[in-house]
Design an enzyme around this catalytic site. Structure first.
Site, mmCIF file in Angstrom:
data_model
loop_
_atom_site.group_PDB
_atom_site.id
_atom_site.type_symbol
_atom_site.label_atom_id
_atom_site.label_comp_id
_atom_site.label_asym_id
_atom_site.label_seq_id
_atom_site.Cartn_x
_atom_site.Cartn_y
_atom_site.Cartn_z
ATOM 1 N N LYS A 108 0.872 -1.277 0.022
ATOM 2 C CA LYS A 108 0.027 -0.102 0.003
ATOM 3 C C LYS A 108 0.976 1.226 -0.016
ATOM 4 O O LYS A 108 2.165 1.115 0.411
ATOM 5 C CB LYS A 108 -0.722 0.027 1.197
ATOM 6 C CG LYS A 108 -2.275 0.720 1.076
ATOM 7 C CD LYS A 108 -3.476 0.080 0.287
ATOM 8 C CE LYS A 108 -4.564 0.829 0.267
ATOM 9 N NZ LYS A 108 -5.905 0.063 -0.171
HETATM 10 P P1 NAD Z 1 -13.133 7.630 -2.506
HETATM 11 O O1 NAD Z 1 -12.319 8.689 -2.316
HETATM 12 O O2 NAD Z 1 -13.555 7.447 -3.908
HETATM 13 O O3 NAD Z 1 -14.372 7.784 -1.675
HETATM 14 C C1 NAD Z 1 -14.296 7.872 -0.109
HETATM 15 C C2 NAD Z 1 -15.643 8.432 0.369
HETATM 16 O O4 NAD Z 1 -15.589 8.539 1.795
HETATM 17 C C3 NAD Z 1 -15.917 9.956 -0.137
HETATM 18 O O5 NAD Z 1 -17.505 10.004 -0.189
HETATM 19 C C4 NAD Z 1 -15.532 10.776 1.135
HETATM 20 O O6 NAD Z 1 -16.285 12.168 1.038
HETATM 21 C C5 NAD Z 1 -15.848 9.870 2.188
HETATM 22 N N1 NAD Z 1 -14.877 10.210 3.319
HETATM 23 C C6 NAD Z 1 -13.651 10.157 3.463
HETATM 24 N N2 NAD Z 1 -13.363 10.636 4.684
HETATM 25 C C7 NAD Z 1 -14.399 10.328 5.609
HETATM 26 C C8 NAD Z 1 -14.634 10.617 6.853
HETATM 27 N N3 NAD Z 1 -13.578 10.937 7.599
HETATM 28 N N4 NAD Z 1 -15.811 10.216 7.230
HETATM 29 C C9 NAD Z 1 -16.809 10.170 6.640
HETATM 30 N N5 NAD Z 1 -16.773 10.151 5.071
HETATM 31 C C10 NAD Z 1 -15.695 10.357 4.591
HETATM 32 O O7 NAD Z 1 -12.548 6.265 -1.962
HETATM 33 P P2 NAD Z 1 -12.830 4.832 -2.348
HETATM 34 O O8 NAD Z 1 -12.013 4.348 -3.359
HETATM 35 O O9 NAD Z 1 -14.378 4.545 -2.447
HETATM 36 O O10 NAD Z 1 -12.568 3.933 -0.993
HETATM 37 C C11 NAD Z 1 -13.212 3.777 0.053
HETATM 38 C C12 NAD Z 1 -12.846 2.807 1.017
HETATM 39 O O11 NAD Z 1 -12.956 1.624 0.156
HETATM 40 C C13 NAD Z 1 -11.536 2.976 1.566
HETATM 41 O O12 NAD Z 1 -11.674 2.276 2.661
HETATM 42 C C14 NAD Z 1 -10.686 1.891 0.616
HETATM 43 O O13 NAD Z 1 -9.396 1.488 1.278
HETATM 44 C C15 NAD Z 1 -11.763 1.028 0.340
HETATM 45 N N6 NAD Z 1 -11.309 0.198 -1.058
HETATM 46 C C16 NAD Z 1 -11.453 0.763 -2.194
HETATM 47 C C17 NAD Z 1 -11.112 0.052 -3.143
HETATM 48 C C18 NAD Z 1 -11.121 0.768 -4.838
HETATM 49 O O14 NAD Z 1 -11.242 0.029 -5.504
HETATM 50 N N7 NAD Z 1 -11.503 1.965 -4.814
HETATM 51 C C19 NAD Z 1 -11.090 -1.002 -3.114
HETATM 52 C C20 NAD Z 1 -11.065 -1.866 -2.021
HETATM 53 C C21 NAD Z 1 -11.350 -1.013 -0.874
#
Ligand code: NAD
Length: 420
Positions: A108
């Site tokens: 990561k």
């Molecule tokens: P993103 O940046 O597209 O979206 C994140 C969302 O969470 C946004 O709506 C943001 O406003 C909100 N957010 C951020 N900080 C916050 C807080 N402190 N409190 C409440 N809401 C908050 O990110 P993503 O890619 O959707 O990732 C979200 C989660 O999923 C993360 O934990 C990431 O590690 C995990 N994840 C992502 C992927 C991927 O393919 N993108 C894959 C597996 C896991």
């Protein structure tokens, strides 16, 4: 940056290893080894800002384990990123790739920066310099980054460009989650949401629940939260509430997800959305709303001892990495709530990233049907195995998933032996 009273996600990751070590009688030496990361790189990223001033950012790339294959894991841009968070996220990637039986390890990266406060040019300079700093740490057969919170396909394109320029040839397989035109895969962007959907559908079947009858609450409305919201909305589920970093929004009769997604896709926050009958609620109220399925899809440490006994749903589907801490896990398990763990629930992203990587290496690209078919096959196989073990051993889905994932990594260590 870590606040002093915050739960350290790497401590959470280590506790999870202790729990499964006990369950499978893991060799104590291997347990200690798995609680360490293989290596970490901390880099300084000086950036000339548009106004001529210089700002300095700190970045990281961590390899937790490459014993089963090259490292794989996203890059996070957030003002809250710090080394132990990246170590935890890298560790969880090791278990995720192992659970899906992909020939990859766990890694990561992250930069401590608020990307929304940078101009596009500043973001590009930051990304290019960060890539240059970690260039010997990444590569198609070393470690393959991907998007995570605060990063997207545009950023992946810049990383691929810097890497290719430095190596003197185009190397799309260095990152996944790229734009399709330069070696990205169809189906990668919605893959994590699709994976969540396949797993939820399978769990509903086991529990004799009708998917379309489920009421849903989603924390986080980005790539993961937004995609699963749209898929479930399209399947007729009632989406009671969603949230982003600015607020949470609730409607007793259900939200119009398509309109809300359209709003945020234009760069808006939910707090500025206006619609009659929609109500703004707090993050705590969102997480404790009565619903069938709660999908934490934002960041880690959201369900803790403080709110676990007030969680009011049947299923917690972990879209985010590490949203439920071990102490809360116990409370939820005792309440009979099914927690589908991150390493299973959100593994659709890394699964299609793996497809993208092999398509890049072979220079042969698949159609969307094949992507979704293969994704479903792999993720459902992992789900079935996890569900079976959880039933047989009367343990949570998380511990069951860890039994499979950690055993595989331990076996690889045993087979390879300890160098020298
Ligand atoms: P993103 O940046 O597209 O979206 C994140 C969302 O969470 C946004 O709506 C943001 O406003 C909100 N957010 C951020 N900080 C916050 C807080 N402190 N409190 C409440 N809401 C908050 O990110 P993503 O890619 O959707 O990732 C979200 C989660 O999923 C993360 O934990 C990431 O590690 C995990 N994840 C992502 C992927 C991927 O393919 N993108 C894959 C597996 C896991």
């Amino acid at each position: 940056m870590k606040m002093s009273d915050e739960i350290n996600p790497f401590d959470v990751a280590k506790t999870q290893i202790d729990i499964v070590a006990k369950e499978i009688g893991l060799d104590p030496n291997v347990r200690e080894y798995l609680k360490r990361i293989e290596r970490a790189l901390i880099v300084t990223i000086p950036i000339m800002m548009d106004d001529g001033s210089m700002q300095i950012f700190e970045g990281y790339r961590v390899h937790h384990s490459t014993v089963r294959g090259p490292g794989k894991g996203g890059i996070r841009y957030s003002p809250h990123v710090y080394l132990d968070e990246v170590k935890a996220l890298a560790t969880w990637m090791t278990w995720k790739t192992s659970l899906l039986n992909l020939p990859l390890g766990g890694a990561k990266g992250g930069v401590c920066v608020d990307p929304k406060k940078l101009s596009n040019k500043e973001l590009e300079r930051l990304t290019r310099r960060y890539t240059a700093e970690i260039i010997n740490f990444i590569g198609p057969d070393i470690d393959i980054p991907a998007p995570d919170v605060g990063t997207d396909k545009k950023i992946m394109a810049w990383i691929m460009d810097v890497y290719s320029m430095q190596k003197g040839r185009t190397i799309p397989g260095v990152v996944t989650g790229k734009p399709i035109e330069i070696g990205g895969s169809v189906g990668r962007e919605p893959a994590t949401g699709m994976g969540l959907f396949f797993v939820l559908e399978a769990l509903c079947e086991k529990l004799s629940l009708k998917l379309e009858d489920q009421s849903i609450v989603i924390q986080g409305f980005g790539n993961v939260g937004g995609t699963i919201a749209q898929i479930l909305y399209d399947h007729g589920c009632k989406i009671l509430a969603v949230s982003d970093i600015s607020t949470a929004i609730y409607s007793k009769s259900g939200l119009n997800v398509t309109k809300l997604l359209n709003w945020v896709s234009q760069g808006n926050y939910l707090k500025d959305y206006k619609e009659e009958n929609y109500q703004f609620i707090t993050n705590d109220e969102l997480l404790t709303l009565k619903c069938n399925v709660l999908v934490p899809a934002a960041i880690e440490n959201q369900i803790t001892q403080q709110n676990a006994d007030r969680i009011n749903c049947q299923i917690v589907l972990e879209g985010a990495n590490g949203p439920v801490i071990p102490e809360a896990d116990k409370i939820l398990f005792n309440k009979g709530i099914h927690v589908v763990p991150d390493i299973l629930a959100n593994s659709g992203g890394v699964c299609v990233s793996y497809f993208e990587y092999i398509q890049d290496i072979h220079s042969y690209f698949w159609k969307l049907d094949r992507i979704n078919e293969e994704l479903k096959r792999i993720i459902i196989e992992a789900f079935e195995e996890t569900y079976k073990i959880s039933r047989e051993r009367k343990i949570s889905l998380r511990t069951a998933a860890y039994v499979i994932a950690v055993s595989r990594v331990a076996r690889a260590i045993e087979l390879r032996g300890i160098f020298p």
